[in-house]
Motif scaffolding. Structure first.
Motif, PDB file in Angstrom:
ATOM      1  N   VAL A 145       0.840  -1.199   0.000  1.00  0.00           N
ATOM      2  CA  VAL A 145       0.000   0.000   0.000  1.00  0.00           C
ATOM      3  C   VAL A 145       0.876   1.250   0.000  1.00  0.00           C
ATOM      4  N   GLU A 146       1.938   1.243   0.797  1.00  0.00           N
ATOM      5  CA  GLU A 146       2.842   2.392   0.833  1.00  0.00           C
ATOM      6  C   GLU A 146       3.549   2.587  -0.493  1.00  0.00           C
ATOM      7  N   ALA A 147       3.964   1.490  -1.125  1.00  0.00           N
ATOM      8  CA  ALA A 147       4.644   1.599  -2.411  1.00  0.00           C
ATOM      9  C   ALA A 147       3.712   2.196  -3.458  1.00  0.00           C
ATOM     10  N   LEU A 148       2.482   1.711  -3.514  1.00  0.00           N
ATOM     11  CA  LEU A 148       1.527   2.246  -4.489  1.00  0.00           C
ATOM     12  C   LEU A 148       1.203   3.710  -4.202  1.00  0.00           C
ATOM     13  N   HIS A 171       4.113  10.436  -6.590  1.00  0.00           N
ATOM     14  CA  HIS A 171       5.181  10.905  -7.480  1.00  0.00           C
ATOM     15  C   HIS A 171       4.649  11.142  -8.892  1.00  0.00           C
ATOM     16  N   LYS A 172       3.724  10.291  -9.319  1.00  0.00           N
ATOM     17  CA  LYS A 172       3.169  10.446 -10.670  1.00  0.00           C
ATOM     18  C   LYS A 172       2.300  11.701 -10.754  1.00  0.00           C
ATOM     19  N   ARG A 173       1.512  11.975  -9.703  1.00  0.00           N
ATOM     20  CA  ARG A 173       0.643  13.152  -9.710  1.00  0.00           C
ATOM     21  C   ARG A 173       1.431  14.452  -9.618  1.00  0.00           C
ATOM     22  N   SER A 174       2.407  14.500  -8.716  1.00  0.00           N
ATOM     23  CA  SER A 174       3.188  15.743  -8.561  1.00  0.00           C
ATOM     24  C   SER A 174       4.660  15.389  -8.357  1.00  0.00           C
ATOM     25  N   PRO A 175       5.381  15.198  -9.449  1.00  0.00           N
ATOM     26  CA  PRO A 175       6.783  14.801  -9.324  1.00  0.00           C
ATOM     27  C   PRO A 175       7.697  15.887  -8.749  1.00  0.00           C
ATOM     28  N   ILE A 212       6.058   1.566 -12.817  1.00  0.00           N
ATOM     29  CA  ILE A 212       5.118   2.613 -13.192  1.00  0.00           C
ATOM     30  C   ILE A 212       3.718   2.036 -13.019  1.00  0.00           C
ATOM     31  N   PRO A 213       3.007   2.443 -11.968  1.00  0.00           N
ATOM     32  CA  PRO A 213       1.701   1.824 -11.718  1.00  0.00           C
ATOM     33  C   PRO A 213       0.585   2.458 -12.530  1.00  0.00           C
TER      34      PRO A 213
END
Length: 181
Positions: free
Chosen positions: A121-124, A130-134, A161-162
């Motif tokens: 859960v933490e990894a996702l 990071h994907k939303r606001s790198p 890359i999820p």
């Protein structure tokens, strides 16, 4: 139609070809290697070899008696390369940042993880942040937030890359899409 034509050519003059092949001279078989029993009989008949096998060789026997081997295990030393065996109590742990709501699969609820590791859960969560606001969730910030190694965090962000869905547009406008129907 093609099978009929090939069958005609395949069966043409079949009997003559078979007699010609049968009538050819067969190749001669290679000579057989002398069998083990023959070799043993030849050796058994030779008295010199039998006597040499059963004769004691005193110089070799004295050299063999002079050999003495003593084996001892080296004392166990703790070197800088070998860390002490860590028990479950010795590993540093950190509390979870995020967890599943409830207990959907009957798995015990995990409350903490070892430092340098992530729960799924933490990894996702970290990857989606990071994907939303790198710019705000950089590799350094994620490594600091979750007590991770910076090298591992950069590899995580680069190779995992999820939930990336790519919709390839059709080549022509006439092609129907799922939304169009």
């Amino acid at each position: 139609m093609g099978a009929r034509v090939t069958r005609v050519f395949r069966n043409f003059n079949l009997e003559n070809r078979a007699h010609r092949e049968i009538g050819k001279a067969k190749p001669r078989a290679a000579p057989r290697h002398p069998m083990h029993k023959d070799i043993v009989k030849e050796i058994g008949e030779s008295r010199e070899i039998t006597e040499a096998i059963h004769q004691k060789n005193d110089p070799l026997l004295s050299l063999l008696k002079s050999v003495y081997v003593e084996s001892k295990d080296p004392p166990a030393q703790q070197s800088a390369k070998q860390p002490e065996a860590l028990t479950v109590k010795d590993i540093e742990r950190r509390p979870l940042k995020f967890s599943h709501p409830g207990d959907p699969y009957g798995i015990l609820e995990i409350t903490d993880v070892p430092k340098g590791k992530l729960s799924i859960v933490e990894a996702l969560t970290a990857l989606s942040n990071h994907k939303r606001s790198p710019k705000t969730w950089t590799a350094e910030k994620i490594a600091e937030e979750y007590s991770l190694d910076l090298k591992d965090t950069k590899a995580l962000l680069e190779f995992f890359i999820p939930f990336e869905v790519k919709i390839i547009p059709p080549k022509t406008v006439d092609t129907k899409r799922i939304k169009d129907t």
